[in-house]
Design a protein around this motif. Structure first.
Motif, PDB file in Angstrom:
ATOM      1  N   GLY A  97       0.101  16.752 -11.407  1.00  0.00           N
ATOM      2  CA  GLY A  97       0.694  15.435 -11.211  1.00  0.00           C
ATOM      3  C   GLY A  97      -0.286  14.282 -11.301  1.00  0.00           C
ATOM      4  N   ARG A  98      -1.572  14.573 -11.181  1.00  0.00           N
ATOM      5  CA  ARG A  98      -2.590  13.521 -11.140  1.00  0.00           C
ATOM      6  C   ARG A  98      -2.524  12.554 -12.327  1.00  0.00           C
ATOM      7  NH1 ARG A  98      -6.718  13.336  -7.699  1.00  0.00           N
ATOM      8  NH2 ARG A  98      -6.394  15.502  -7.131  1.00  0.00           N
ATOM      9  N   PRO A  99      -2.391  13.010 -13.578  1.00  0.00           N
ATOM     10  CA  PRO A  99      -2.343  12.053 -14.699  1.00  0.00           C
ATOM     11  C   PRO A  99      -1.160  11.080 -14.614  1.00  0.00           C
ATOM     12  CG  PRO A  99      -2.812  14.257 -15.523  1.00  0.00           C
ATOM     13  CD  PRO A  99      -2.446  14.399 -14.065  1.00  0.00           C
ATOM     14  N   LEU A 100      -0.009  11.558 -14.180  1.00  0.00           N
ATOM     15  CA  LEU A 100       1.151  10.666 -14.032  1.00  0.00           C
ATOM     16  C   LEU A 100       0.851   9.578 -13.009  1.00  0.00           C
ATOM     17  CD1 LEU A 100       4.116   9.722 -14.242  1.00  0.00           C
ATOM     18  CD2 LEU A 100       4.645  11.449 -12.497  1.00  0.00           C
ATOM     19  N   TYR A 101       0.374   9.969 -11.839  1.00  0.00           N
ATOM     20  CA  TYR A 101       0.122   8.991 -10.788  1.00  0.00           C
ATOM     21  C   TYR A 101      -0.971   8.009 -11.193  1.00  0.00           C
ATOM     22  CZ  TYR A 101       2.886  12.417  -8.258  1.00  0.00           C
ATOM     23  OH  TYR A 101       3.876  13.285  -7.879  1.00  0.00           O
ATOM     24  N   ALA A 102      -2.000   8.502 -11.852  1.00  0.00           N
ATOM     25  CA  ALA A 102      -3.064   7.611 -12.323  1.00  0.00           C
ATOM     26  C   ALA A 102      -2.515   6.610 -13.332  1.00  0.00           C
ATOM     27  CB  ALA A 102      -4.211   8.422 -12.935  1.00  0.00           C
ATOM     28  N   SER A 103      -1.624   7.055 -14.202  1.00  0.00           N
ATOM     29  CA  SER A 103      -1.050   6.140 -15.201  1.00  0.00           C
ATOM     30  C   SER A 103      -0.182   5.066 -14.562  1.00  0.00           C
ATOM     31  CB  SER A 103      -0.243   6.915 -16.246  1.00  0.00           C
ATOM     32  OG  SER A 103       1.007   7.330 -15.722  1.00  0.00           O
ATOM     33  N   LEU A 104       0.285   5.312 -13.343  1.00  0.00           N
ATOM     34  CA  LEU A 104       1.096   4.339 -12.611  1.00  0.00           C
ATOM     35  C   LEU A 104       0.240   3.449 -11.708  1.00  0.00           C
ATOM     36  CD1 LEU A 104       4.087   6.680 -11.712  1.00  0.00           C
ATOM     37  CD2 LEU A 104       4.111   4.794 -13.359  1.00  0.00           C
ATOM     38  N   GLY A 105      -1.070   3.662 -11.725  1.00  0.00           N
ATOM     39  CA  GLY A 105      -1.976   2.806 -10.971  1.00  0.00           C
ATOM     40  C   GLY A 105      -2.561   3.412  -9.700  1.00  0.00           C
ATOM     41  N   PHE A 106      -2.164   4.620  -9.335  1.00  0.00           N
ATOM     42  CA  PHE A 106      -2.736   5.261  -8.150  1.00  0.00           C
ATOM     43  C   PHE A 106      -4.185   5.632  -8.430  1.00  0.00           C
ATOM     44  CE2 PHE A 106       1.726   5.712  -7.281  1.00  0.00           C
ATOM     45  CZ  PHE A 106       1.833   5.674  -5.904  1.00  0.00           C
ATOM     46  N   THR A 134       0.846  -1.193   0.000  1.00  0.00           N
ATOM     47  CA  THR A 134       0.000   0.000   0.000  1.00  0.00           C
ATOM     48  C   THR A 134       0.883   1.245   0.000  1.00  0.00           C
ATOM     49  OG1 THR A 134      -1.715  -1.167   1.247  1.00  0.00           O
ATOM     50  CG2 THR A 134      -1.835   1.238   1.215  1.00  0.00           C
ATOM     51  N   LEU A 135       0.637   2.106  -0.967  1.00  0.00           N
ATOM     52  CA  LEU A 135       1.311   3.397  -1.065  1.00  0.00           C
ATOM     53  C   LEU A 135       0.246   4.474  -1.205  1.00  0.00           C
ATOM     54  CD1 LEU A 135       4.079   2.675  -3.732  1.00  0.00           C
ATOM     55  CD2 LEU A 135       4.329   2.665  -1.268  1.00  0.00           C
ATOM     56  N   ASN A 136       0.566   5.665  -0.734  1.00  0.00           N
ATOM     57  CA  ASN A 136      -0.304   6.801  -0.997  1.00  0.00           C
ATOM     58  C   ASN A 136       0.545   8.032  -1.254  1.00  0.00           C
ATOM     59  OD1 ASN A 136       0.466   7.766   1.528  1.00  0.00           O
ATOM     60  ND2 ASN A 136      -1.537   7.592   2.436  1.00  0.00           N
ATOM     61  N   LEU A 137      -0.114   9.084  -1.679  1.00  0.00           N
ATOM     62  CA  LEU A 137       0.574  10.339  -1.952  1.00  0.00           C
ATOM     63  C   LEU A 137      -0.438  11.459  -2.021  1.00  0.00           C
ATOM     64  CD1 LEU A 137      -0.194  10.867  -5.159  1.00  0.00           C
ATOM     65  CD2 LEU A 137       1.723   9.364  -5.547  1.00  0.00           C
ATOM     66  N   GLY A 138       0.047  12.663  -1.899  1.00  0.00           N
ATOM     67  CA  GLY A 138      -0.755  13.849  -2.165  1.00  0.00           C
ATOM     68  C   GLY A 138      -0.358  14.334  -3.548  1.00  0.00           C
ATOM     69  N   THR A 139      -1.279  14.937  -4.266  1.00  0.00           N
ATOM     70  CA  THR A 139      -0.960  15.347  -5.624  1.00  0.00           C
ATOM     71  C   THR A 139      -1.558  16.699  -5.969  1.00  0.00           C
ATOM     72  OG1 THR A 139      -0.995  14.686  -7.954  1.00  0.00           O
ATOM     73  CG2 THR A 139      -2.941  14.150  -6.660  1.00  0.00           C
ATOM     74  N   SER A 140      -0.977  17.301  -6.968  1.00  0.00           N
ATOM     75  CA  SER A 140      -1.545  18.495  -7.589  1.00  0.00           C
ATOM     76  C   SER A 140      -2.329  18.033  -8.811  1.00  0.00           C
ATOM     77  CB  SER A 140      -0.415  19.435  -8.028  1.00  0.00           C
ATOM     78  OG  SER A 140       0.366  18.798  -9.034  1.00  0.00           O
ATOM     79  N   GLU A 141      -3.105  18.919  -9.382  1.00  0.00           N
ATOM     80  CA  GLU A 141      -3.806  18.571 -10.623  1.00  0.00           C
ATOM     81  C   GLU A 141      -2.792  18.226 -11.723  1.00  0.00           C
ATOM     82  OE1 GLU A 141      -7.022  17.953 -11.357  1.00  0.00           O
ATOM     83  OE2 GLU A 141      -7.274  18.132  -9.187  1.00  0.00           O
TER      84      GLU A 141
END
Length: 168
Positions: free
Chosen positions: A131-140, A122-129
């Motif tokens: 950064g959101r597409p990058l993190y989503a593309s990695l599975g977040f 389990t990983l989590n993070l805070g994001t900006s708008e």
């Protein structure tokens, strides 16, 4: 040190070291001034030494152009995740001139590989708008199950959060 080629840019990703605390602090608080920077920079060596903070820096032509960190958080095992550690991705930053070229993705892939090596599930993070597409593309995935409470202490409010309701 891992050497990679990203969009005609030679990049080396290396493990962050204690002496990188100033750089990591600037990545966490880009363009900011204030005593919170010194507090964070002073805190970093304690978590480096304790193995709680793992970090990576991306360099090009000897210049640090980005970084990412992974905080290891002692967490209670649950029905869905028996591992006692979780990871929090922090301090993902790329210098503006190098954005959009895959540097953040490479840093994130490095952090994710280390999380897998450690057995974290389990990983989590805070994001900006941004950064959101990058993190989503990695599975977040976005989660709507967290809430924040700011507790007023003798030093004022503790921590930063998106909470709008503050305790008097």
């Amino acid at each position: 040190m891992e050497r990679i080629e990203i969009e005609n840019l030679a990049v080396q990703i290396r493990a962050a070291r204690l002496e990188d605390a100033g750089i990591i602090t600037r990545h966490r608080y880009p363009g900011e001034m204030g005593e919170h920077l010194a507090v964070y920079e002073d805190w970093l060596p304690t978590v480096f030494i304790g193995g709680v903070y793992l970090g990576w820096l991306a360099q090009s032509d000897g210049r640090v152009i980005g970084g990412a960190g992974l905080l290891l958080i002692n967490w209670q095992p649950s029905r869905t995740d028996p591992h006692p550690l979780r990871g929090r991705v922090v301090n993902v930053f790329v210098e503006p001139d190098f954005r959009g070229r895959g540097v953040a993705r490479s840093l994130m892939q490095t952090a994710l590989a280390e999380a897998r090596r450690l057995g974290l599930s389990t990983l989590n993070l805070g994001t900006s708008e941004q950064g959101r597409p990058l993190y989503a593309s990695l599975g977040f995935q976005a989660a709507a199950t967290e809430m924040w409470l700011k507790i007023k202490t003798e030093h004022g409010l503790s921590g930063d959060s998106p909470a709008s309701n503050r305790i008097p």
